[in-house]
Enzyme design. Structure first.
Site, PDB file in Angstrom:
ATOM      1  N   GLY A  56      -5.140 -12.017   8.118  1.00  0.00           N
ATOM      2  CA  GLY A  56      -3.707 -12.234   8.319  1.00  0.00           C
ATOM      3  C   GLY A  56      -3.052 -10.972   7.867  1.00  0.00           C
ATOM      4  CD  GLN A  61       0.769 -10.564   3.215  1.00  0.00           C
ATOM      5  OE1 GLN A  61       0.331 -10.923   3.983  1.00  0.00           O
ATOM      6  NE2 GLN A  61      -0.260 -10.907   2.304  1.00  0.00           N
ATOM      7  CB  CYS A 103      -2.345 -14.724  -0.373  1.00  0.00           C
ATOM      8  SG  CYS A 103      -0.932 -13.457   0.451  1.00  0.00           S
ATOM      9  CG  LEU A 104      -5.499  -9.692   2.580  1.00  0.00           C
ATOM     10  CD1 LEU A 104      -4.587  -8.756   3.162  1.00  0.00           C
ATOM     11  CD2 LEU A 104      -6.262  -9.597   1.672  1.00  0.00           C
ATOM     12  CG  HIS A 145      -1.770 -17.615   4.472  1.00  0.00           C
ATOM     13  ND1 HIS A 145      -2.229 -18.335   3.139  1.00  0.00           N
ATOM     14  CD2 HIS A 145      -1.077 -16.266   4.613  1.00  0.00           C
ATOM     15  CE1 HIS A 145      -1.734 -17.705   2.085  1.00  0.00           C
ATOM     16  NE2 HIS A 145      -1.116 -16.530   3.017  1.00  0.00           N
ATOM     17  CD  GLU A 146      -0.711 -14.135   7.950  1.00  0.00           C
ATOM     18  OE1 GLU A 146       0.158 -13.516   6.977  1.00  0.00           O
ATOM     19  OE2 GLU A 146      -1.965 -14.339   7.130  1.00  0.00           O
ATOM     20  CG  HIS A 149       2.968 -14.241   4.082  1.00  0.00           C
ATOM     21  ND1 HIS A 149       2.450 -13.861   2.484  1.00  0.00           N
ATOM     22  CD2 HIS A 149       1.667 -14.414   4.035  1.00  0.00           C
ATOM     23  CE1 HIS A 149       2.331 -14.086   1.997  1.00  0.00           C
ATOM     24  NE2 HIS A 149       1.119 -13.928   2.927  1.00  0.00           N
TER      25      HIS A 149
HETATM   26 ZN    ZN Z   1      -0.968 -13.709   2.479  1.00  0.00          ZN
END
Ligand code: ZN
Length: 181
Positions: A56, A61, A103-104, A145-146, A149
């Site tokens: 995701g 991000q 998380c990226l 989670h997304e 963000h």
């Molecule tokens: Zn994330």
């Protein structure tokens, strides 16, 4: 258009690493006149996500403070790409579930996060159609989670201050070592 620019367009977008102001900012809703930008961004977001690899990625991000996210839980095998425009959580279950998240934007950092086990989410697709999804398991966690963000919330914000500070310090140390390597 120079060949180099085209090449850059096809390459994955750089992913912001925490702490970063954009990652802590509430993103704004996407309007109809944003759709050209959204259509241009989404393939590059998928590239960045698959390359990472991740399941995701939210627009903040990659430095775009817009309510847009991409998800593909089947990344690698049979792709199942989802584009979520202005996603909203409509209802959550009373029952909670705990699973390990990463998380990226916090590479290499993982922690158990507790969230509602099931969610109902409404979102708009790239073609403009309104969709509803009921999810549990990994998809429920990933959607939350997304969408977090888009509200400037990271998974570490669900942890105790002590645990969060520990992970953020470790991330900063890892990033310094990476920069020196
Ligand atoms: Zn994330």
């Amino acid at each position: 258009m120079q060949p180099m620019d085209q090449e850059q367009d096809n390459t994955a977008l750089p992913i912001l690493i925490a702490p970063h102001k954009t990652l802590k900012t509430k993103a704004r809703p996407i309007r109809p006149d944003d759709m050209d930008l959204v259509r241009a961004l989404t393939p590059r977001m998928f590239s960045a996500m698959y390359k990472a690899p991740g399941i995701g990625l939210a627009a903040p991000q990659i430095g775009e403070s817009l309510r847009l996210a991409v998800i593909d839980l089947a990344a690698g095998e049979k792709p199942a790409p989802m584009v979520l425009i202005n996603p909203e959580i409509l209802t959550v279950s009373e029952e909670w579930a705990t699973r390990e998240e990463g998380c990226l934007s916090l590479p290499g950092q993982y922690a158990d996060v507790s969230r509602p086990a099931r969610v109902k989410v409404r979102y708009t697709e790239l073609d403009g159609s309104l969709r509803h999804i009921e999810a549990d398991g990994l998809m429920a966690a990933c959607l939350q989670h997304e969408i977090d963000h888009l509200d400037g919330v990271l998974f570490v914000d669900h942890l105790s201050v002590l645990k969060r500070n520990m992970l953020m310090r470790k991330l900063a140390k890892d990033q310094r070592q990476k920069a020196l390597a």
